[in-house]
Motif scaffolding. Structure first.
Motif, short mmCIF file in Angstrom:
data_model
loop_
_atom_site.label_atom_id
_atom_site.label_comp_id
_atom_site.label_asym_id
_atom_site.label_seq_id
_atom_site.Cartn_x
_atom_site.Cartn_y
_atom_site.Cartn_z
N MET A 80 0.72 -1.25 -0.03
CA MET A 80 -0.02 0.06 -0.01
C MET A 80 1.00 1.22 -0.07
O MET A 80 0.52 2.39 -0.63
N CYS A 81 2.13 1.27 0.70
CA CYS A 81 3.03 2.50 0.68
C CYS A 81 3.91 2.56 -0.41
O CYS A 81 4.61 3.30 -0.49
N GLY A 82 3.60 1.58 -1.33
CA GLY A 82 4.87 1.34 -2.29
C GLY A 82 6.11 0.90 -2.04
O GLY A 82 7.18 1.39 -2.39
N ALA A 83 6.23 0.25 -0.82
CA ALA A 83 7.53 -0.39 -0.36
C ALA A 83 8.03 -1.13 -1.29
O ALA A 83 7.53 -1.68 -2.19
N ALA A 84 9.30 -1.77 -0.88
CA ALA A 84 10.22 -2.52 -1.48
C ALA A 84 9.35 -4.09 -1.58
O ALA A 84 8.48 -4.27 -0.69
N GLU A 85 9.26 -4.74 -2.83
CA GLU A 85 8.79 -5.97 -2.88
C GLU A 85 9.71 -7.19 -2.64
O GLU A 85 10.77 -7.20 -2.87
N THR A 86 9.01 -7.96 -1.87
CA THR A 86 9.85 -9.18 -1.31
C THR A 86 9.66 -9.97 -2.80
O THR A 86 9.28 -10.00 -3.81
N GLU A 87 10.61 -11.15 -2.69
CA GLU A 87 10.61 -12.03 -3.79
C GLU A 87 9.34 -12.70 -4.24
O GLU A 87 8.96 -12.99 -5.37
N SER A 88 8.51 -12.93 -3.07
CA SER A 88 7.24 -13.76 -3.26
C SER A 88 6.13 -12.73 -3.98
O SER A 88 5.39 -13.12 -4.59
N GLU A 89 6.59 -11.50 -3.84
CA GLU A 89 5.76 -10.39 -4.43
C GLU A 89 5.95 -10.08 -5.69
O GLU A 89 5.31 -9.12 -6.49
N ILE A 90 7.27 -10.29 -6.40
CA ILE A 90 7.71 -9.70 -7.63
C ILE A 90 6.70 -10.16 -8.92
O ILE A 90 6.36 -9.29 -9.71
N TYR A 91 6.00 -11.34 -8.54
CA TYR A 91 5.20 -11.66 -9.41
C TYR A 91 3.80 -10.79 -9.67
O TYR A 91 3.10 -10.95 -10.52
N SER A 92 3.77 -10.03 -8.36
CA SER A 92 2.41 -9.30 -8.46
C SER A 92 2.27 -8.19 -9.53
O SER A 92 1.34 -7.56 -9.36
N HIS A 93 3.00 -7.85 -10.28
CA HIS A 93 2.94 -7.26 -11.23
C HIS A 93 3.72 -7.30 -12.68
O HIS A 93 4.46 -6.54 -13.13
N PRO A 108 18.72 -3.02 -0.87
CA PRO A 108 17.88 -3.44 0.37
C PRO A 108 17.20 -2.40 1.09
O PRO A 108 16.30 -2.48 1.85
N LYS A 109 18.05 -1.26 1.05
CA LYS A 109 17.59 -0.33 2.00
C LYS A 109 16.57 0.82 1.24
O LYS A 109 15.78 1.50 1.83
N ALA A 110 16.44 0.44 -0.18
CA ALA A 110 15.41 1.48 -0.81
C ALA A 110 14.12 1.04 -0.50
O ALA A 110 13.69 -0.16 -0.16
N LYS A 111 13.13 2.10 -0.29
CA LYS A 111 11.61 1.80 0.07
C LYS A 111 10.68 2.44 -0.96
O LYS A 111 9.54 2.42 -0.70
N MET A 112 11.25 2.88 -2.04
CA MET A 112 10.22 3.28 -3.10
C MET A 112 9.70 2.40 -3.87
O MET A 112 10.64 2.20 -5.10
N GLY A 113 8.61 1.89 -3.97
CA GLY A 113 8.02 0.85 -4.85
C GLY A 113 7.60 1.39 -6.41
O GLY A 113 7.51 2.68 -6.25
N THR A 114 7.35 0.41 -7.30
CA THR A 114 6.76 1.08 -8.35
C THR A 114 5.48 1.87 -8.29
O THR A 114 5.28 2.72 -9.11
N PRO A 115 4.65 1.43 -7.51
CA PRO A 115 3.32 2.16 -7.09
C PRO A 115 3.58 3.46 -6.55
O PRO A 115 2.80 4.62 -7.07
N ALA A 116 4.59 3.73 -5.92
CA ALA A 116 4.72 4.94 -5.18
C ALA A 116 5.59 5.79 -6.27
O ALA A 116 5.19 6.98 -6.47
#
Length: 384
Positions: free
Chosen positions: A15-28, A112-120
Motif C-alpha cells: 500500500m505504501c509502495g514499499a520494496a517488494e519481497t521475492e514472493s511479491e515480484i509476481y504481483s505486477h 535492500p535499503k530502498a523503500k520506493m516501490g513502483t506504485p509509489a
C-alpha cells in the motif's frame, strides 16, 4: 505475505509502495501497450495495461485534494486507510498517463535499503509531472538517488502525454529509454531496449511467456487496424479479455490469464485533456466485471467501487466460473450501450468546452459516468 480473508486487503508494504519481497515480484508482471492518434484516427492517444497480480482488493483511485495535479488511477485499496492506495496505472489532468510492468530478473538488484516501490513512483509522477519527459526525469532521479525498490527484477515504465511517449526499461543501476511519437508499441516483461540484455538473468520459460503475450498484442492491433483503418477503445477492451492461446503456440499464457486481476485503457484527449480524457476500467478480472468509464475530471466514485464490493463480486464470479468464463449476455449488452452513450455525451461535452462552458462539461461527464456506474452495480447485484 499476510493477506486478509477473501483478499480484501493487501499488506501495508504494498500500500505504501514499499520494496517488494521475492514472493511479491509476481504481483505486477503485466502486459502494456500504447497507441498514437495516427492509428486511433481521432484526437486521442491510448495507453493500456493488463495487470497480472495476485491482489484482489481492487478499486479506482483519485488524487487527494492536496495533490498539485488532479489524477485518476486503478490499483489496490485499503478501506481503513484512505490515501494509502497502491496506484498501478493512471493518468492526470495534464494529459500524462503512466503504467509500469515488471522487467526481467537482473544481475543488478535494487538496494535492500530502498523503500520506493513502483506504485509509489507512479503516484509521484502523476502528482508532480505534466509531461512524459518530466516523468522520465523524475524516474531517473529516483534511480540515481537509489530509492528505486524492486528486488531482483527490473521494471518497464510507460509514460505518454499529448505529444510523445517513452518506454523506460530500468534496473537499480541503469535506465534505457526509447521515445515514440506515432504508431504503437508494447511490452510484456522482457526488455527490448539497448543496454538491457547484458544484465538480464531470465529463464527460457519466463521469456517465452512474455513472447506469447507480445505476439497477441501485435496480432490483435494489426487485425483491428487492417479491418477498420483505426484502433478503438472497444478493440482494446476485447483484447484485454483474450484468453485463447495463439494457434500452434507451445506457450499457453495469454493476454487475459488466471493471474490477470484488472485492466485499464487510458484515453488521452489531445485538445481538452483535463476534462475529456477518460480511463476505461475493468475493476477485477476482465471477464468477470463490467467495463466502466472514469473521466479524469471525476468528483466522486460510486461507493461499491471504493468499499471493495465491486472487486469482491468479480472475484466471486472468477472463483465460481473460472478465469475464461463468458461474460453474461446482459452484461455485454449493457457495456456496449453504456460505452456508446458515454462517447456520445463526451462529444456533447466537447461542444460545451468549445463554447467556454467547462463547468457544464464537467457536470455532464460526472453525471453520465455516475448513472453508468449505478446501473452496472445493479446488474452485478452490488446493492447493500
Amino acid at each position: 505475505m499476510k493477506k486478509f480473508v477473501a483478499g480484501v486487503l493487501v499488506a501495508a508494504c504494498a500500500m505504501c509502495g514499499a520494496a517488494e519481497t521475492e514472493s511479491e515480484i509476481y504481483s505486477h508482471e503485466c502486459t502494456s501497450w500504447l497507441v498514437f492518434r495516427d492509428l486511433t484516427q481521432n484526437n486521442t492517444h491510448i495507453l493500456h495495461k493488463n495487470r497480472d497480480a495476485k491482489y484482489r482488493n481492487l478499486m479506482p483511485i483519485k488524487s487527494p485534494s492536496s495533490s498539485a495535479r488532479k489524477w485518476i488511477g486503478l490499483g489496490d485499496g485499503q478501506v481503513e486507510y484512505p490515501g494509502r492506495e497502491s496506484v498501478c496505472m493512471g493518468m492526470n489532468a495534464s494529459g500524462l498517463a503512466a503504467v509500469v510492468n515488471s522487467g526481467e530478473a537482473s544481475v543488478e538488484h535494487s538496494d535492500p535499503k530502498a523503500k520506493m516501490g513502483t506504485p509509489a513512483i507512479l503516484r509521484a509522477v502523476l502528482s508532480e509531472c505534466d509531461t512524459a519527459a518530466q516523468a522520465l526525469e523524475k524516474l531517473k532521479t529516483i534511480i540515481k538517488e537509489r530509492r528505486y525498490a524492486h528486488g531482483k527484477k527490473g521494471s518497464i515504465f510507460f509514460f505518454m502525454d499529448t505529444n510523445e511517449a517513452y518506454i523506460a526499461e530500468v534496473t537499480a543501476e541503469r535506465c534505457s529509454v526509447m521515445r515514440y511519437d506515432h504508431g504503437y508499441a508494447f511490452r510484456a516483461n522482457i526488455w527490448h531496449n539497448p543496454d538491457m540484455a547484458s544484465v538480464a538473468d531470465n529463464t527460457s520459460s519466463a521469456w517465452l511467456n512474455s513472447c506469447n503475450r507480445e505476439f497477441m498484442v501485435m496480432r490483435d492491433l494489426n487485425r483491428a487496424y487492417r479491418t477498420r483503418g483505426k484502433i478503438t477503445t472497444q478493440d482494446i477492451l476485447e483484447m484485454s479479455r483474450d484468453t485463447e492461446t495463439p494457434e500452434k503456440s507451445p506457450i499457453v499464457r495469454t493476454l487475459c490469464s488466471k493471474s490477470t486481476n484488472s485492466a485499464s485503457t487510458l484515453e488521452i484527449d489531445l485538445v481538452y485533456p483535463d476534462v475529456l480524457s477518460t480511463g476505461y476500467f475493468l475493476i477485477g478480472p476482465p471477464r468477470h466485471t463490467i467495463c466502466v468509464p472514469v473521466p479524469v475530471c471525476v468528483e466522486k466514485f460510486h461507493p461499491a467501487m471504493t468499499d471493495l464490493r465491486w472487486s469482491s463480486a468479480a472475484w466471486t464470479s472468477f472463483d465460481r466460473n473460472g478465469f475464461g468464463a463468458e461474460l453474461p449476455a446482459d452484461w455485454k449488452k449493457f457495456e456496449s450501450s453504456s460505452l456508446a452513450e458515454y462517447n456520445k455525451v463526451r462529444q456533447e461535452a466537447e461542444k460545451l468546452l468549445k463554447e467556454g462552458n467547462r463547468e457544464a462539461a464537467v457536470k455532464l461527464l460526472n453525471d453520465t459516468a455516475w448513472a453508468i456506474w449505478e446501473n452496472a452495480a445493479k446488474i452485478m447485484h452490488l446493492a447493500k
